[in-house]
Design a protein around this motif. Structure first.
Motif, short mmCIF file in Angstrom:
data_model
loop_
_atom_site.label_atom_id
_atom_site.label_comp_id
_atom_site.label_asym_id
_atom_site.label_seq_id
_atom_site.Cartn_x
_atom_site.Cartn_y
_atom_site.Cartn_z
N ASP A 1 1.23 -1.19 -0.18
CA ASP A 1 0.59 0.64 -0.24
C ASP A 1 0.81 1.68 -0.14
O ASP A 1 1.72 1.37 1.17
CB ASP A 1 -0.89 0.18 1.46
N GLY A 2 0.50 1.87 -1.42
CA GLY A 2 1.04 2.95 -1.31
C GLY A 2 1.23 4.51 -0.77
O GLY A 2 2.09 5.39 -0.36
N SER A 3 0.26 4.53 0.03
CA SER A 3 -0.51 5.13 0.48
C SER A 3 0.24 5.14 2.51
O SER A 3 -0.12 6.42 2.89
CB SER A 3 -1.90 4.62 0.61
N LEU A 4 0.93 3.89 2.46
CA LEU A 4 1.03 3.85 3.73
C LEU A 4 2.66 3.91 4.19
O LEU A 4 3.64 3.71 3.96
CB LEU A 4 1.12 1.80 4.39
N ASP A 5 2.97 5.25 4.95
CA ASP A 5 4.29 6.39 4.80
C ASP A 5 5.02 5.98 6.26
O ASP A 5 4.19 5.58 6.96
CB ASP A 5 4.04 7.83 4.30
N GLU A 6 5.74 6.59 6.72
CA GLU A 6 6.82 6.62 7.47
C GLU A 6 5.76 7.00 9.18
O GLU A 6 5.29 6.28 10.09
CB GLU A 6 7.60 7.66 7.98
N ALA A 7 4.66 8.27 8.77
CA ALA A 7 4.10 8.32 9.97
C ALA A 7 2.71 7.38 10.06
O ALA A 7 2.29 7.38 10.86
CB ALA A 7 3.19 9.77 9.51
N GLY A 8 2.28 7.17 9.39
CA GLY A 8 1.60 6.12 9.23
C GLY A 8 2.08 4.50 10.09
O GLY A 8 1.21 3.78 10.52
N ILE A 9 3.36 4.26 9.06
CA ILE A 9 3.39 3.32 10.03
C ILE A 9 4.02 3.11 11.48
O ILE A 9 3.38 2.66 13.06
CB ILE A 9 5.25 2.85 9.80
N ASP A 10 4.46 4.29 11.92
CA ASP A 10 4.71 4.79 13.08
C ASP A 10 3.32 5.10 14.16
O ASP A 10 3.13 4.34 15.41
CB ASP A 10 4.99 6.37 13.43
N ALA A 11 2.23 5.16 13.43
CA ALA A 11 1.03 5.59 13.98
C ALA A 11 0.19 3.93 14.08
O ALA A 11 0.09 3.79 15.69
CB ALA A 11 -0.62 6.23 13.15
N ALA A 12 0.52 3.10 13.49
CA ALA A 12 -0.52 1.73 14.11
C ALA A 12 0.57 0.88 14.69
O ALA A 12 0.58 0.90 16.34
CB ALA A 12 0.34 0.79 12.85
N GLN A 13 2.08 1.62 14.71
CA GLN A 13 2.54 1.49 16.01
C GLN A 13 2.56 1.43 17.40
O GLN A 13 2.08 1.35 18.45
CB GLN A 13 4.51 1.60 16.55
N LEU A 14 2.24 2.73 17.14
CA LEU A 14 1.32 3.20 18.35
C LEU A 14 0.08 3.08 18.76
O LEU A 14 -0.34 3.19 19.95
CB LEU A 14 1.44 5.05 18.30
N GLU A 15 -0.76 2.67 18.03
CA GLU A 15 -2.05 2.18 18.29
C GLU A 15 -1.27 0.73 19.05
O GLU A 15 -2.32 0.79 19.62
CB GLU A 15 -2.43 1.57 16.82
N LEU A 16 -0.87 0.24 19.13
CA LEU A 16 -0.24 -1.34 19.18
C LEU A 16 0.10 -0.89 21.16
O LEU A 16 -0.15 -1.70 21.89
CB LEU A 16 0.69 -1.97 18.83
N ASP A 17 0.80 0.11 20.88
CA ASP A 17 1.04 0.58 21.87
C ASP A 17 -0.40 0.88 22.93
O ASP A 17 -0.52 0.87 24.41
CB ASP A 17 2.26 1.59 22.37
N ARG A 18 -1.42 1.56 23.07
CA ARG A 18 -2.58 1.91 23.62
C ARG A 18 -2.87 1.10 23.67
O ARG A 18 -3.49 0.96 25.04
CB ARG A 18 -2.99 3.31 22.09
N LEU A 19 -3.20 0.08 22.91
CA LEU A 19 -3.75 -0.80 23.03
C LEU A 19 -3.49 -1.48 24.54
O LEU A 19 -4.29 -1.79 25.73
CB LEU A 19 -4.51 -1.86 21.93
N ALA A 20 -2.77 -1.75 24.41
CA ALA A 20 -1.46 -2.29 25.30
C ALA A 20 -1.84 -1.78 26.74
O ALA A 20 -1.59 -2.82 27.57
CB ALA A 20 0.23 -2.82 25.67
#
Length: 288
Positions: free
Chosen positions: A47-66
């Motif tokens: 998915d070319g729309s997933l940039d570095e900010a999107g990757i970081d946001a996904a990691q932060l979402e996993l952190d938030r859920l934890a």
């Protein structure tokens, strides 16, 4: 008339794809590969729309859920129930048969957004959230269905994220295996799956999705190229890549890959190597 427009997601441009492959290779060769990082790099390759900010946001979402899990809820079953209540009940992560028809169901960032996906990607969410909270958690690669395990072998508790994290009884697990293979459950099937095994299985799923859709050879190609970067990959992936390149009109590169595969297998299977070399010759002749 031009070529029909393919549905999204669309892979990124070549320079970005090359950078992602390099990072994927580096992570895959780490002493302790990071599963979420590998899955998000896979997602960015799709998915070319997933940039570095999107990757970081996904990691932060996993952190938030934890951060929403209770502190040390108890033994393996208590952990399984706590994660089920959070992810399955509160946030509604689960799967449906229709999810098998969507490429997004194999992409971690999309699974976090949609809260839907294949069993193995939902299991990655369970694994990464529970691991961050300190749970004794790991993936279990049952034949045909991926689940999550909590605790050591003697007290193992299994949960099925595709079913919203339902805790499985022994007969439930036996039924899953018999339904997939026709054979009984074997104790070896309950062993923890290493991160690279999980990633290779995810890429296998993507390749199977693309194989059923010949117009998406672009997806098949990036998936096989990532799979080739996983250490100890099957040699036959070289053959698959060569065929895909030829199919996409990259005749010289495809022929070179087919020749390389033929050289690899010649010692053990001379007749097949000869056939593959003939395919390489045919691919080169298409240039004329």
């Amino acid at each position: 008339m031009g070529r029909p427009q393919l549905p999204p997601p669309y892979p990124p441009p070549p320079e970005r794809s090359a950078e992602l492959r390099l990072r994927f290779a580096e992570e895959a060769r780490c002493e302790r590969p990071d599963l979420s990082a590998l899955c998000l790099l896979t997602g960015a390759s799709a998915d070319g729309s997933l940039d570095e900010a999107g990757i970081d946001a996904a990691q932060l979402e996993l952190d938030r859920l934890a951060g929403e899990l209770p502190y040390r809820p108890g033994g393996p079953r208590a952990w399984a129930e706590a994660v089920r209540r959070l992810l399955g009940e509160r946030y509604g992560f689960h799967g449906t048969p229709g999810d098998y028809q969507r490429l997004e169901s194999s992409l971690l960032h999309e699974v976090l957004r949609r809260r839907r996906g294949l069993p193995i990607l939902l299991s990655v969410v369970w694994l990464e959230v529970a691991r961050r909270a300190g749970a004794p958690v790991y993936g279990v690669a049952l034949p045909g269905h991926f689940v999550v395990g909590f605790g050591a072998a003697e007290e193992q508790v299994l949960a099925d994220p595709f079913e919203g994290g339902r805790v499985l009884t022994g007969p439930d697990t036996e039924l899953l295996v018999v339904g997939a293979t026709g054979a009984p459950l074997d104790a070896a099937m309950l062993e923890p799956a290493a991160p690279l095994e999980v990633v290779q299985r995810i890429l296998n799923n993507v390749r199977a999705w693309a194989a059923a859709r010949p117009e998406r050879s672009d997806v098949a190609l990036w998936a096989v190229e990532l799979a080739l970067l996983v250490p100890a990959h099957p040699a036959r992936l070289r053959y698959e890549r060569g065929q895909l390149l030829v199919q996409r009109g990259e005749f010289v590169m495809g022929a070179e890959e087919l020749d390389a595969y033929a050289e690899l297998i010649e010692v053990v299977d001379e007749s097949t190597a000869r056939k593959v070399r003939q395919q390489a010759h045919t691919a080169r002749s298409m240039l004329n």
